[in-house]
Design a protein around this motif. Structure first.
Motif, PDB file in Angstrom:
ATOM      1  N   ILE A  93       1.138  -1.148  -0.064  1.00  9.95           N
ATOM      2  CA  ILE A  93      -0.309  -0.135   0.012  1.00  9.95           C
ATOM      3  C   ILE A  93       0.823   1.468  -0.027  1.00  9.95           C
ATOM      4  O   ILE A  93       1.676   1.312   0.326  1.00  9.95           O
ATOM      5  CB  ILE A  93      -0.726  -0.102   0.994  1.00  9.95           C
ATOM      6  N   TYR A  94       0.718   2.178  -1.663  1.00  9.90           N
ATOM      7  CA  TYR A  94       1.595   3.561  -0.654  1.00  9.90           C
ATOM      8  C   TYR A  94       0.463   4.371  -1.096  1.00  9.90           C
ATOM      9  O   TYR A  94      -0.904   4.231  -1.048  1.00  9.90           O
ATOM     10  CB  TYR A  94       1.653   3.677  -2.160  1.00  9.90           C
ATOM     11  N   ALA A  95       0.836   5.257  -0.630  1.00  6.63           N
ATOM     12  CA  ALA A  95      -0.087   7.407  -0.232  1.00  6.63           C
ATOM     13  C   ALA A  95       1.057   8.104  -0.635  1.00  6.63           C
ATOM     14  O   ALA A  95       2.331   7.863  -0.671  1.00  6.63           O
ATOM     15  CB  ALA A  95      -0.223   6.711   1.398  1.00  6.63           C
ATOM     16  N   SER A  96       0.529   8.701  -0.187  1.00  5.01           N
ATOM     17  CA  SER A  96       1.138  10.513  -0.656  1.00  5.01           C
ATOM     18  C   SER A  96       1.394  10.969   1.226  1.00  5.01           C
ATOM     19  O   SER A  96      -0.026  10.073   2.202  1.00  5.01           O
ATOM     20  CB  SER A  96      -0.519  11.838  -0.766  1.00  5.01           C
ATOM     21  N   PRO A  97       2.067  11.372   0.962  1.00  5.18           N
ATOM     22  CA  PRO A  97       2.184  12.051   2.203  1.00  5.18           C
ATOM     23  C   PRO A  97       1.515  12.597   2.816  1.00  5.18           C
ATOM     24  O   PRO A  97       1.614  13.130   4.241  1.00  5.18           O
ATOM     25  CB  PRO A  97       3.725  12.383   2.871  1.00  5.18           C
ATOM     26  N   LEU A  98       0.481  13.704   2.390  1.00  8.32           N
ATOM     27  CA  LEU A  98      -0.012  14.608   3.175  1.00  8.32           C
ATOM     28  C   LEU A  98      -1.359  13.689   3.939  1.00  8.32           C
ATOM     29  O   LEU A  98      -1.552  12.627   3.479  1.00  8.32           O
ATOM     30  CB  LEU A  98      -1.705  15.454   1.819  1.00  8.32           C
ATOM     31  N   PRO A  99      -1.787  14.559   4.812  1.00  4.15           N
ATOM     32  CA  PRO A  99      -2.367  13.691   5.777  1.00  4.15           C
ATOM     33  C   PRO A  99      -3.435  13.017   5.995  1.00  4.15           C
ATOM     34  O   PRO A  99      -3.889  12.195   6.132  1.00  4.15           O
ATOM     35  CB  PRO A  99      -2.448  14.581   7.116  1.00  4.15           C
ATOM     36  N   ARG A 100      -4.768  13.607   4.754  1.00  2.38           N
ATOM     37  CA  ARG A 100      -5.343  13.149   4.352  1.00  2.38           C
ATOM     38  C   ARG A 100      -5.567  11.780   3.931  1.00  2.38           C
ATOM     39  O   ARG A 100      -6.437  11.412   3.661  1.00  2.38           O
ATOM     40  CB  ARG A 100      -6.223  14.465   3.619  1.00  2.38           C
ATOM     41  N   ALA A 101      -4.827  11.985   2.892  1.00  3.96           N
ATOM     42  CA  ALA A 101      -4.148  10.897   2.246  1.00  3.96           C
ATOM     43  C   ALA A 101      -3.377   9.098   3.250  1.00  3.96           C
ATOM     44  O   ALA A 101      -4.050   8.422   3.198  1.00  3.96           O
ATOM     45  CB  ALA A 101      -3.339  10.995   1.250  1.00  3.96           C
ATOM     46  N   ARG A 102      -2.568  10.171   3.913  1.00  6.45           N
ATOM     47  CA  ARG A 102      -2.109   9.311   4.456  1.00  6.45           C
ATOM     48  C   ARG A 102      -3.009   9.169   5.558  1.00  6.45           C
ATOM     49  O   ARG A 102      -2.811   7.192   6.319  1.00  6.45           O
ATOM     50  CB  ARG A 102      -0.706   9.760   5.419  1.00  6.45           C
ATOM     51  N   ASP A 103      -4.023   9.284   6.483  1.00  4.37           N
ATOM     52  CA  ASP A 103      -4.250   8.478   7.089  1.00  4.37           C
ATOM     53  C   ASP A 103      -5.510   7.443   6.423  1.00  4.37           C
ATOM     54  O   ASP A 103      -6.203   7.019   7.778  1.00  4.37           O
ATOM     55  CB  ASP A 103      -5.234  10.130   7.946  1.00  4.37           C
ATOM     56  N   THR A 104      -6.203   8.268   5.765  1.00  5.53           N
ATOM     57  CA  THR A 104      -7.257   7.266   5.095  1.00  5.53           C
ATOM     58  C   THR A 104      -6.113   5.501   4.250  1.00  5.53           C
ATOM     59  O   THR A 104      -7.200   4.591   4.731  1.00  5.53           O
ATOM     60  CB  THR A 104      -7.283   7.491   3.129  1.00  5.53           C
ATOM     61  N   ALA A 105      -5.034   6.108   4.203  1.00  5.20           N
ATOM     62  CA  ALA A 105      -4.521   5.396   3.377  1.00  5.20           C
ATOM     63  C   ALA A 105      -4.089   3.742   5.059  1.00  5.20           C
ATOM     64  O   ALA A 105      -4.228   2.477   5.044  1.00  5.20           O
ATOM     65  CB  ALA A 105      -2.981   5.168   3.341  1.00  5.20           C
ATOM     66  N   GLN A 106      -3.962   4.212   6.078  1.00  4.10           N
ATOM     67  CA  GLN A 106      -3.994   3.842   7.483  1.00  4.10           C
ATOM     68  C   GLN A 106      -5.298   3.146   7.699  1.00  4.10           C
ATOM     69  O   GLN A 106      -4.696   1.902   8.719  1.00  4.10           O
ATOM     70  CB  GLN A 106      -3.447   4.718   8.884  1.00  4.10           C
ATOM     71  N   ALA A 107      -6.146   3.701   7.453  1.00  4.60           N
ATOM     72  CA  ALA A 107      -7.295   3.090   7.426  1.00  4.60           C
ATOM     73  C   ALA A 107      -7.475   1.549   6.430  1.00  4.60           C
ATOM     74  O   ALA A 107      -8.290   0.178   7.134  1.00  4.60           O
ATOM     75  CB  ALA A 107      -8.448   3.700   7.630  1.00  4.60           C
ATOM     76  N   VAL A 108      -6.801   1.672   5.627  1.00  2.00           N
ATOM     77  CA  VAL A 108      -6.932   0.546   4.771  1.00  2.00           C
ATOM     78  C   VAL A 108      -6.215  -1.031   5.479  1.00  2.00           C
ATOM     79  O   VAL A 108      -6.046  -1.140   5.519  1.00  2.00           O
ATOM     80  CB  VAL A 108      -6.778   1.675   3.446  1.00  2.00           C
ATOM     81  N   LEU A 109      -4.765   0.306   5.980  1.00  2.00           N
ATOM     82  CA  LEU A 109      -4.283  -0.929   6.279  1.00  2.00           C
ATOM     83  C   LEU A 109      -4.189  -1.763   7.658  1.00  2.00           C
ATOM     84  O   LEU A 109      -4.772  -3.029   7.735  1.00  2.00           O
ATOM     85  CB  LEU A 109      -2.661   0.385   6.355  1.00  2.00           C
ATOM     86  N   ASP A 110      -5.352  -0.684   8.758  1.00  2.00           N
ATOM     87  CA  ASP A 110      -5.322  -1.083   9.306  1.00  2.00           C
ATOM     88  C   ASP A 110      -6.142  -2.612   9.460  1.00  2.00           C
ATOM     89  O   ASP A 110      -6.579  -2.740   9.872  1.00  2.00           O
ATOM     90  CB  ASP A 110      -6.453  -0.355  10.765  1.00  2.00           C
ATOM     91  N   ALA A 111      -7.134  -1.996   8.637  1.00  2.00           N
ATOM     92  CA  ALA A 111      -8.556  -3.714   8.261  1.00  2.00           C
ATOM     93  C   ALA A 111      -7.685  -4.823   7.374  1.00  2.00           C
ATOM     94  O   ALA A 111      -8.598  -5.295   7.047  1.00  2.00           O
ATOM     95  CB  ALA A 111      -9.573  -2.827   6.950  1.00  2.00           C
ATOM     96  N   GLN A 112      -6.482  -4.824   7.341  1.00  2.00           N
ATOM     97  CA  GLN A 112      -5.902  -6.158   6.003  1.00  2.00           C
ATOM     98  C   GLN A 112      -6.092  -7.193   7.463  1.00  2.00           C
ATOM     99  O   GLN A 112      -5.194  -6.956   8.436  1.00  2.00           O
ATOM    100  CB  GLN A 112      -4.575  -5.581   5.999  1.00  2.00           C
ATOM    101  N   PRO A 113      -5.563  -8.128   6.537  1.00  2.00           N
ATOM    102  CA  PRO A 113      -5.799  -9.015   7.050  1.00  2.00           C
ATOM    103  C   PRO A 113      -3.847  -9.364   7.680  1.00  2.00           C
ATOM    104  O   PRO A 113      -3.125  -8.968   7.208  1.00  2.00           O
ATOM    105  CB  PRO A 113      -5.996 -10.624   6.882  1.00  2.00           C
ATOM    106  N   THR A 114      -3.559 -10.349   8.256  1.00  2.00           N
ATOM    107  CA  THR A 114      -2.465 -10.080   9.247  1.00  2.00           C
ATOM    108  C   THR A 114      -1.528 -11.667   8.575  1.00  2.00           C
ATOM    109  O   THR A 114      -2.807 -12.931   7.952  1.00  2.00           O
ATOM    110  CB  THR A 114      -2.456 -10.087  10.316  1.00  2.00           C
ATOM    111  N   PRO A 115      -0.520 -11.421   7.758  1.00  2.00           N
ATOM    112  CA  PRO A 115       0.199 -10.566   8.068  1.00  2.00           C
ATOM    113  C   PRO A 115      -0.177  -9.198   7.411  1.00  2.00           C
ATOM    114  O   PRO A 115      -0.215  -9.870   5.929  1.00  2.00           O
ATOM    115  CB  PRO A 115       1.453 -11.449   7.272  1.00  2.00           C
ATOM    116  N   LYS A 116       0.140  -8.267   7.368  1.00  2.00           N
ATOM    117  CA  LYS A 116      -0.452  -7.348   7.031  1.00  2.00           C
ATOM    118  C   LYS A 116       1.071  -6.793   5.579  1.00  2.00           C
ATOM    119  O   LYS A 116       1.834  -7.095   5.815  1.00  2.00           O
ATOM    120  CB  LYS A 116      -0.441  -6.096   7.955  1.00  2.00           C
ATOM    121  N   PRO A 117       0.389  -5.877   4.869  1.00  2.00           N
ATOM    122  CA  PRO A 117       1.574  -5.901   4.030  1.00  2.00           C
ATOM    123  C   PRO A 117       2.049  -4.998   3.877  1.00  2.00           C
ATOM    124  O   PRO A 117       1.587  -4.204   5.267  1.00  2.00           O
ATOM    125  CB  PRO A 117       0.703  -4.673   2.387  1.00  2.00           C
ATOM    126  N   SER A 118       2.636  -4.246   2.975  1.00  2.00           N
ATOM    127  CA  SER A 118       4.242  -3.887   3.808  1.00  2.00           C
ATOM    128  C   SER A 118       3.335  -2.636   2.804  1.00  2.00           C
ATOM    129  O   SER A 118       2.141  -2.364   1.914  1.00  2.00           O
ATOM    130  CB  SER A 118       5.678  -3.583   2.923  1.00  2.00           C
TER     131      SER A 118
END
Length: 264
Positions: free
Chosen positions: A51-76
């Motif tokens: 999962i890649y994201a723009s460093p701007l907070p609105r994109a970064r925080d959205t990406a974090q929510a996508v990452l948090d919902a991913q199954p274990t093991p989490k993707p890089s």
């Protein structure tokens, strides 16, 4: 095969106020966070490779929510990809958008700290200190070369029947240019159907022609077929939109364009 899913960030404070956002670090609203969690839950059963994201907070925080919902093991993941941040609007950032006044030049507007919505025909025009659409197009080309193409090369070299899935969490205007740049890798062209609401997503599939392992140099584009399979999908957003039409700045920030003389 490589699948690239491009996700727009959740609703930001600047979105609500109809301000030029660009590279300003405006946060998600509460509804924006709900949208981010909703799109994360939607993709919870899609195992992303990275999962890649723009460093701007609105994109970064959205990406974090996508990452948090991913199954274990989490993707890089890498949430520092400056090449997929939003188009810079320079001096206009933080200012209210407006409609161009008849008979007044853009320079006259700028002198009064007014920054009107630009037309589709003005891709070469930038606000003072900002980027034009042409600048953004070149940046999107670099993003595809640096982020997407290495995955394409790896798929071509492996020759295996594997499915690599990457996600890019970015911004409406940037996503439109990145999708176009991916399609051009395969020699095609693409025109968006319309603007994207917050956390809507686009999917692009890249297949290696022949499906056999091949020698490919770093940075080389192998023979590929590129298809945009999904566009503007927002199935996850029931009850999480503001209900207003995608017009004016909402349309522009969602990757839309203004063709007429009087943008609404």
């Amino acid at each position: 095969m490589l699948t690239v899913t491009l996700i727009r960030h959740g609703e930001s404070t600047h979105n609500v106020l109809a301000l030029w956002s660009g590279c300003t670090e405006c946060p998600l609203t509460e509804r924006g966070m709900q949208q981010a969690r909703a799109v994360g839950a939607y993709f919870a059963n899609t195992q992303f490779t990275k999962i890649y994201a723009s460093p701007l907070p609105r994109a970064r925080d959205t990406a974090q929510a996508v990452l948090d919902a991913q199954p274990t093991p989490k993707p890089s993941h890498d949430f520092t990809i400056a090449q997929i941040r939003e188009q810079s609007f320079g001096a206009a950032e933080g200012h209210q958008t407006c409609i161009r006044e008849p008979g007044k030049t853009l320079e006259a507007h700028f002198a009064e700290d007014k920054y009107p919505i630009l037309y589709e025909s003005e891709k070469h025009v930038a606000f003072p200190g900002g980027e034009s659409v042409e600048d953004l197009t070149r940046r999107a080309e670099r993003a595809v070369r640096e982020v997407v193409l290495p995955h394409v090369v790896n798929v071509a070299r492996s020759g295996k029947d594997e499915h690599i899935r990457i996600a890019l969490v970015s911004h409406g205007l940037c996503i439109a240019q990145v999708v176009s740049a991916i399609v051009r890798l395969g020699g095609g062209t693409w025109k968006r159907k319309g603007p994207m609401v917050n956390t809507a997503w686009v999917r692009v599939e890249v297949r290696i022609q022949g499906g056999m392992s091949m020698e490919v140099a770093d940075g080389e584009v192998p023979p590929i077929e590129v298809t945009v399979t999904e566009e503007g999908r927002a199935d996850h957003l029931e009850g999480l939109l503001d209900g207003g039409p995608l017009l004016g700045i909402k349309a522009i920030m969602g990757g839309g364009v203004v063709d007429g003389k009087e943008p609404k």
